[in-house]
Motif scaffolding. Structure first.
Motif, PDB file in Angstrom:
ATOM      1  N   PRO A  92     -12.353  15.821  -0.265  1.00 57.71           N
ATOM      2  CA  PRO A  92     -12.362  16.155   1.168  1.00 57.71           C
ATOM      3  C   PRO A  92     -13.706  15.898   1.845  1.00 57.71           C
ATOM      4  CG  PRO A  92     -12.413  18.143  -0.162  1.00 57.71           C
ATOM      5  CD  PRO A  92     -12.191  16.996  -1.111  1.00 57.71           C
ATOM      6  N   GLN A  93     -14.769  15.763   1.073  1.00 55.98           N
ATOM      7  CA  GLN A  93     -16.092  15.510   1.641  1.00 55.98           C
ATOM      8  C   GLN A  93     -16.261  14.050   2.069  1.00 55.98           C
ATOM      9  OE1 GLN A  93     -15.293  15.692  -1.550  1.00 55.98           O
ATOM     10  NE2 GLN A  93     -16.661  14.476  -2.823  1.00 55.98           N
ATOM     11  N   LEU A  94     -15.325  13.183   1.682  1.00 57.32           N
ATOM     12  CA  LEU A  94     -15.410  11.761   2.002  1.00 57.32           C
ATOM     13  C   LEU A  94     -14.540  11.399   3.195  1.00 57.32           C
ATOM     14  CD1 LEU A  94     -15.031  10.212  -1.569  1.00 57.32           C
ATOM     15  CD2 LEU A  94     -17.150  10.735  -0.343  1.00 57.32           C
ATOM     16  N   THR A  95     -14.956  10.375   3.907  1.00 56.13           N
ATOM     17  CA  THR A  95     -14.103   9.753   4.917  1.00 56.13           C
ATOM     18  C   THR A  95     -13.488   8.523   4.263  1.00 56.13           C
ATOM     19  OG1 THR A  95     -15.534  10.512   6.705  1.00 56.13           O
ATOM     20  CG2 THR A  95     -14.033   8.687   7.194  1.00 56.13           C
ATOM     21  N   LEU A  96     -12.184   8.561   4.051  1.00 56.25           N
ATOM     22  CA  LEU A  96     -11.456   7.453   3.430  1.00 56.25           C
ATOM     23  C   LEU A  96     -10.571   6.796   4.475  1.00 56.25           C
ATOM     24  CD1 LEU A  96     -10.343   9.187   0.101  1.00 56.25           C
ATOM     25  CD2 LEU A  96     -12.229   7.587   0.422  1.00 56.25           C
ATOM     26  N   SER A  97     -10.734   5.489   4.635  1.00 57.38           N
ATOM     27  CA  SER A  97      -9.890   4.746   5.571  1.00 57.38           C
ATOM     28  C   SER A  97      -9.381   3.494   4.868  1.00 57.38           C
ATOM     29  CB  SER A  97     -10.681   4.371   6.826  1.00 57.38           C
ATOM     30  OG  SER A  97     -11.779   3.538   6.496  1.00 57.38           O
ATOM     31  N   ALA A  98      -8.379   2.890   5.457  1.00 60.68           N
ATOM     32  CA  ALA A  98      -7.790   1.685   4.869  1.00 60.68           C
ATOM     33  C   ALA A  98      -7.520   0.655   5.955  1.00 60.68           C
ATOM     34  CB  ALA A  98      -6.496   2.023   4.145  1.00 60.68           C
ATOM     35  N   THR A  99      -7.686  -0.594   5.582  1.00 65.48           N
ATOM     36  CA  THR A  99      -7.359  -1.696   6.475  1.00 65.48           C
ATOM     37  C   THR A  99      -5.908  -2.108   6.227  1.00 65.48           C
ATOM     38  OG1 THR A  99      -7.939  -3.455   4.913  1.00 65.48           O
ATOM     39  CG2 THR A  99      -9.745  -2.541   6.273  1.00 65.48           C
ATOM     40  N   PRO A 100      -5.353  -2.937   7.092  1.00 64.22           N
ATOM     41  CA  PRO A 100      -4.063  -3.557   6.755  1.00 64.22           C
ATOM     42  C   PRO A 100      -4.244  -4.492   5.554  1.00 64.22           C
ATOM     43  CG  PRO A 100      -4.536  -3.762   9.101  1.00 64.22           C
ATOM     44  CD  PRO A 100      -5.792  -3.271   8.444  1.00 64.22           C
ATOM     45  N   ALA A 101      -3.148  -4.967   5.007  1.00 66.32           N
ATOM     46  CA  ALA A 101      -3.197  -5.948   3.920  1.00 66.32           C
ATOM     47  C   ALA A 101      -3.962  -7.185   4.386  1.00 66.32           C
ATOM     48  CB  ALA A 101      -1.789  -6.340   3.500  1.00 66.32           C
ATOM     49  N   VAL A 102      -4.724  -7.788   3.487  1.00 69.33           N
ATOM     50  CA  VAL A 102      -5.501  -8.966   3.883  1.00 69.33           C
ATOM     51  C   VAL A 102      -4.602 -10.078   4.404  1.00 69.33           C
ATOM     52  CG1 VAL A 102      -7.463  -8.470   2.368  1.00 69.33           C
ATOM     53  CG2 VAL A 102      -5.621  -9.951   1.552  1.00 69.33           C
ATOM     54  N   GLY A 103      -3.381 -10.157   3.911  1.00 66.80           N
ATOM     55  CA  GLY A 103      -2.453 -11.188   4.354  1.00 66.80           C
ATOM     56  C   GLY A 103      -1.978 -11.003   5.782  1.00 66.80           C
ATOM     57  N   ASP A 104      -2.262  -9.854   6.379  1.00 59.98           N
ATOM     58  CA  ASP A 104      -1.918  -9.627   7.783  1.00 59.98           C
ATOM     59  C   ASP A 104      -2.989 -10.164   8.725  1.00 59.98           C
ATOM     60  OD1 ASP A 104       0.436  -8.373   7.095  1.00 59.98           O
ATOM     61  OD2 ASP A 104      -0.369  -6.345   7.306  1.00 59.98           O
ATOM     62  N   ASP A 105      -4.114 -10.612   8.164  1.00 58.47           N
ATOM     63  CA  ASP A 105      -5.232 -11.078   8.972  1.00 58.47           C
ATOM     64  C   ASP A 105      -5.113 -12.582   9.212  1.00 58.47           C
ATOM     65  OD1 ASP A 105      -8.154 -10.252   9.919  1.00 58.47           O
ATOM     66  OD2 ASP A 105      -8.247 -12.254   8.998  1.00 58.47           O
ATOM     67  N   LEU A 106      -5.168 -12.991  10.471  1.00 63.31           N
ATOM     68  CA  LEU A 106      -5.016 -14.400  10.826  1.00 63.31           C
ATOM     69  C   LEU A 106      -6.095 -15.264  10.179  1.00 63.31           C
ATOM     70  CD1 LEU A 106      -3.496 -16.582  12.347  1.00 63.31           C
ATOM     71  CD2 LEU A 106      -4.865 -16.035  14.372  1.00 63.31           C
ATOM     72  N   ALA A 107      -7.315 -14.777  10.071  1.00 68.14           N
ATOM     73  CA  ALA A 107      -8.394 -15.568   9.460  1.00 68.14           C
ATOM     74  C   ALA A 107      -8.101 -15.848   7.983  1.00 68.14           C
ATOM     75  CB  ALA A 107      -9.731 -14.857   9.619  1.00 68.14           C
ATOM     76  N   VAL A 108      -7.510 -14.887   7.283  1.00 65.82           N
ATOM     77  CA  VAL A 108      -7.142 -15.090   5.882  1.00 65.82           C
ATOM     78  C   VAL A 108      -6.041 -16.140   5.793  1.00 65.82           C
ATOM     79  CG1 VAL A 108      -6.130 -13.999   3.839  1.00 65.82           C
ATOM     80  CG2 VAL A 108      -7.869 -12.787   5.172  1.00 65.82           C
ATOM     81  N   LEU A 109      -5.043 -16.021   6.645  1.00 62.83           N
ATOM     82  CA  LEU A 109      -3.958 -17.004   6.636  1.00 62.83           C
ATOM     83  C   LEU A 109      -4.487 -18.398   6.972  1.00 62.83           C
ATOM     84  CD1 LEU A 109      -1.152 -14.895   8.335  1.00 62.83           C
ATOM     85  CD2 LEU A 109      -1.514 -15.314   5.895  1.00 62.83           C
ATOM     86  N   GLN A 110      -5.395 -18.465   7.937  1.00 63.41           N
ATOM     87  CA  GLN A 110      -5.971 -19.754   8.311  1.00 63.41           C
ATOM     88  C   GLN A 110      -6.766 -20.344   7.151  1.00 63.41           C
ATOM     89  OE1 GLN A 110      -5.368 -21.513  11.295  1.00 63.41           O
ATOM     90  NE2 GLN A 110      -6.169 -23.092   9.925  1.00 63.41           N
ATOM     91  N   ALA A 111      -7.467 -19.517   6.395  1.00 67.84           N
ATOM     92  CA  ALA A 111      -8.212 -20.005   5.228  1.00 67.84           C
ATOM     93  C   ALA A 111      -7.261 -20.633   4.207  1.00 67.84           C
ATOM     94  CB  ALA A 111      -9.015 -18.871   4.597  1.00 67.84           C
TER      95      ALA A 111
END
Length: 120
Positions: A92-111
């Motif tokens: 609980p002392q940490l701030t944990l966050s998550a991004t969407p899947a890398v495959g949802d990112d247009l730059a990754v798809l473009q790569a």
């Protein structure tokens, strides 16, 4: 201190992990001030909980989890939120966050498109 976890599925074949290890090595070379750990959903170690624990013991207070998946399949829609919530309860002392899947990112798809184009 901020840190990042690169979160993959995992596999029985240890060679499957090699691109993840290279990804973490690239991260360390380019972002030496931000610790990185790998974590896997199943069949490989460390688990998400273990990676969070390692970073927390190293002084991390904010951890971003990057799912290295191509899409939001059942594992990310169902299994990952359960694991993430369990880590939030355990740390609980940490701030944990998550991004969407890398495959949802247009730059990754473009790569990937660019990679294919270079192969022609």
């Amino acid at each position: 201190m901020k840190a990042i976890i690169l979160f993959g599925h995992g596999a029985r074949d240890a060679r499957w992990r090699e691109p993840f290890d290279r990804l973490a090595t690239l991260w360390r070379a380019q972002h030496a001030d931000t610790p990185v750990e790998l974590a896997f959903l199943e069949m490989m170690q460390p688990s998400l909980e273990e990676a969070v624990s390692t970073l927390a013991s190293g002084g991390a207070t904010q951890i971003t989890i990057v799912p290295v998946f191509f899409g939001q399949g059942g594992h990310l829609r169902n299994d990952f939120p359960v694991l993430l919530n369990a880590c939030r309860e355990q740390f609980p002392q940490l701030t944990l966050s998550a991004t969407p899947a890398v495959g949802d990112d247009l730059a990754v798809l473009q790569a990937i498109v660019d990679f294919g184009a270079r192969a022609l």
